[in-house]
Design a protein around this motif. Structure first.
Motif, PDB file in Angstrom:
ATOM      1  N   ILE A   1      57.918   6.709 -66.927  1.00  0.00           N
ATOM      2  CA  ILE A   1      57.937   7.971 -66.179  1.00  0.00           C
ATOM      3  C   ILE A   1      58.204   9.138 -67.121  1.00  0.00           C
ATOM      4  CG2 ILE A   1      59.243   9.327 -64.490  1.00  0.00           C
ATOM      5  CD1 ILE A   1      59.633   6.707 -62.911  1.00  0.00           C
ATOM      6  N   PHE A   2      59.229   8.993 -67.957  1.00  0.00           N
ATOM      7  CA  PHE A   2      59.549  10.084 -68.885  1.00  0.00           C
ATOM      8  C   PHE A   2      58.484  10.212 -69.976  1.00  0.00           C
ATOM      9  CE2 PHE A   2      63.926   9.540 -67.207  1.00  0.00           C
ATOM     10  CZ  PHE A   2      64.150  10.863 -66.853  1.00  0.00           C
ATOM     11  N   ARG A   3      57.871   9.115 -70.336  1.00  0.00           N
ATOM     12  CA  ARG A   3      56.792   9.173 -71.327  1.00  0.00           C
ATOM     13  C   ARG A   3      55.617   9.984 -70.792  1.00  0.00           C
ATOM     14  NH1 ARG A   3      54.945   9.888 -76.241  1.00  0.00           N
ATOM     15  NH2 ARG A   3      52.934   8.890 -76.588  1.00  0.00           N
ATOM     16  N   MET A   4      55.283   9.803 -69.520  1.00  0.00           N
ATOM     17  CA  MET A   4      54.207  10.591 -68.924  1.00  0.00           C
ATOM     18  C   MET A   4      54.572  12.083 -68.900  1.00  0.00           C
ATOM     19  SD  MET A   4      52.557   8.349 -65.801  1.00  0.00           S
ATOM     20  CE  MET A   4      54.100   7.892 -65.024  1.00  0.00           C
ATOM     21  N   ILE A   5      55.848  12.378 -68.608  1.00  0.00           N
ATOM     22  CA  ILE A   5      56.280  13.778 -68.588  1.00  0.00           C
ATOM     23  C   ILE A   5      56.189  14.382 -69.984  1.00  0.00           C
ATOM     24  CG2 ILE A   5      58.205  15.326 -68.074  1.00  0.00           C
ATOM     25  CD1 ILE A   5      59.150  13.310 -65.992  1.00  0.00           C
ATOM     26  N   GLN A   6      56.402  13.552 -71.012  1.00  0.00           N
ATOM     27  CA  GLN A   6      56.285  14.040 -72.389  1.00  0.00           C
ATOM     28  C   GLN A   6      54.914  14.642 -72.680  1.00  0.00           C
ATOM     29  OE1 GLN A   6      57.357  10.857 -75.203  1.00  0.00           O
ATOM     30  NE2 GLN A   6      58.797  12.319 -76.095  1.00  0.00           N
ATOM     31  N   ALA A   7      53.914  14.232 -71.928  1.00  0.00           N
ATOM     32  CA  ALA A   7      52.552  14.723 -72.169  1.00  0.00           C
ATOM     33  C   ALA A   7      52.437  16.228 -71.985  1.00  0.00           C
ATOM     34  CB  ALA A   7      51.559  14.008 -71.242  1.00  0.00           C
TER      35      ALA A   7
ATOM     36  N   SER B   1      48.139   4.798 -72.774  1.00  0.00           N
ATOM     37  CA  SER B   1      47.055   5.147 -71.858  1.00  0.00           C
ATOM     38  C   SER B   1      47.506   6.117 -70.771  1.00  0.00           C
ATOM     39  CB  SER B   1      46.470   3.881 -71.226  1.00  0.00           C
ATOM     40  OG  SER B   1      47.470   3.136 -70.572  1.00  0.00           O
ATOM     41  N   LEU B   2      48.716   5.927 -70.219  1.00  0.00           N
ATOM     42  CA  LEU B   2      49.210   6.849 -69.203  1.00  0.00           C
ATOM     43  C   LEU B   2      49.448   8.232 -69.795  1.00  0.00           C
ATOM     44  CD1 LEU B   2      51.729   4.626 -67.199  1.00  0.00           C
ATOM     45  CD2 LEU B   2      49.472   5.414 -66.474  1.00  0.00           C
ATOM     46  N   TYR B   3      49.951   8.257 -71.015  1.00  0.00           N
ATOM     47  CA  TYR B   3      50.169   9.528 -71.714  1.00  0.00           C
ATOM     48  C   TYR B   3      48.849  10.284 -71.867  1.00  0.00           C
ATOM     49  CZ  TYR B   3      51.617  12.670 -75.550  1.00  0.00           C
ATOM     50  OH  TYR B   3      51.879  13.762 -76.330  1.00  0.00           O
TER      51      TYR B   3
END
Length: 405
Positions: free
Chosen positions: A109-115, A58-60
């Motif tokens: 945090i890094f997963r969101m940046i992956q977006a 969901s954050l992604y």
């Protein structure tokens, strides 16, 4: 007629080859779904709860939607090539961060940046529109997104096997390797396609009313949002319908679940072959009608008491088929309303589709309760599809009025 030089593979002085665009856009879709079978194992690894682990999805999506709005204007200002290269580099660093994360907070945090890898999708469409006129752009977008349609069919299967053999980290190692390949493809093959660039952001934002007050832009956006809304509703409710209503096992749900992706693949193929000849408005209208007809037949069968898992999932193929015809053409339409703002239009339109679809996906989960059966989900999908037909009919009429004037 295109004023760009002829495409030559691995020549930065020319526009990119369609293979590069397909791989570039497909990486974003793979990043979204390849690790989904690993969520239980990742929950154990990070010693957290499953609902917290689901935030990686969901954050992604949330960051993805916001970035689609930002990436377009930035690319209109600085060009497609540097933003694509920078975006992929950030994606690679974020993927390494996911692999090295020792706790769930760091991973998220890094997963969101992956977006940030959404640059491939947003600017892939903008690059196509830079290179081609409206109808031909729709055809090319159809071929590009046809490649993306394959990913949802095979991504989770690949991810599940990698998790079983090598652990959840193998999924992110694969994303790292593929991201490196995409970076090299962009570096060696993707020449700049934005012929004109805005001078500064202030001047660019002054042009926003020109786009946001264009009724045809909103017509195409709404046609795409309502069409994809039917699919997002399906994503939110189909797992429940499959397991709770029809009593299917997880593996059976997984097999049935891919039905819309099959239709989407063929719908994109139809767009790629016929959009130039038929025109984008007719393709959108036919695609929207096909979706409505499929869902209407399914709803009637359920009302008559003959509903089954095969009927429910089988007729969602029409949703994918219709989406495959609607989305490439509606995207080309929204990018063509103001061609000099193609990047902005691509990002804003994509954010609308993703944001609206995510809301419908959550709503689908709320309307399905014990004993409700599949009918609430079918009615929701049918309603949003009918609204998609209304949106494109309005757009066609608006265009006719402008032409007469």
């Amino acid at each position: 007629m295109s004023t760009h030089p002829a495409v030559r593979f691995f020549d930065r002085a020319t526009p990119p080859h369609i293979f590069t665009l397909i791989i570039m856009t497909g990486l974003g879709a793979l990043s979204m779904n390849i690790f989904l079978p690993s969520l239980p194992a990742m929950t154990t690894y990070f010693d957290t709860e499953y609902r917290v682990m689901q935030l990686s999805v969901s954050l992604y999506l949330g960051v993805n939607a916001v970035m689609q709005i930002v990436i377009g204007p930035i690319s209109d200002r600085f060009g497609r090539r540097p933003i694509l290269l920078g975006g992929v580099v950030i994606f690679l660093l974020a993927t390494i961060g996911c692999l090295l994360a020792q706790n769930i907070e760091t991973f998220l945090i890094f997963r969101m940046i992956q977006a940030v890898i959404v640059v491939g999708l947003v600017l892939g469409r903008a690059v196509v529109r830079d290179m081609h006129e409206e109808a031909q752009a729709a055809s090319q977008i159809g071929y590009v997104t046809m490649g993306m349609a394959i990913v949802p069919m095979i991504g989770p299967a690949i991810g599940g096997k990698l998790d079983e053999v090598l652990g959840w980290q193998a999924n992110f190692w694969l994303l790292l390797i593929l991201g490196g390949i995409v970076l090299m493809l962009i570096w060696w093959d993707l020449g700049e396609t934005a012929r004109t660039k805005s001078t500064d952001f202030v001047a660019q934002f002054r042009e926003y009313p020109e786009l946001l007050t264009a009724r045809r832009f909103w017509g195409y956006c709404l046609a795409a949002a309502f069409a994809s809304g039917a699919f997002f509703s399906y994503l939110g409710g189909a797992p429940y319908v499959g397991s709770e209503v029809f009593g299917l096992s997880a593996s059976q749900v997984g097999i049935y679940f891919g039905a819309p992706a099959v239709g989407y693949f063929f719908g994109n193929g139809i767009s790629g072959r016929f959009s130039t000849r038929v025109g984008i408005n007719k393709m959108i209208l036919w695609g929207a009608i096909i979706t409505v007809v499929g869902l209407l037949i399914s709803t009637l069968i359920f009302l008559l008491g003959y509903g089954s898992a095969l009927v429910f999932f089988g007729f969602t193929t029409f949703v994918g088929l219709g989406n495959g015809m609607v989305l490439p053409n509606a995207t080309s339409g929204m990018l063509s309303v103001r061609p000099h703002l193609a990047g902005t239009a691509s990002g804003l339109g994509g954010a609308m589709m993703l944001g609206g679809g995510a809301a419908l996906s959550a709503l689908a989960g709320d309307v399905l309760t014990e004993g409700s059966g599949a009918m609430p989900l079918l009615l929701m999908m049918l309603t949003t599809s009918l609204m998609g037909v209304a949106a494109i009919v309005y757009t066609i009429r608006r265009e006719a009025q402008v032409t007469k004037a």
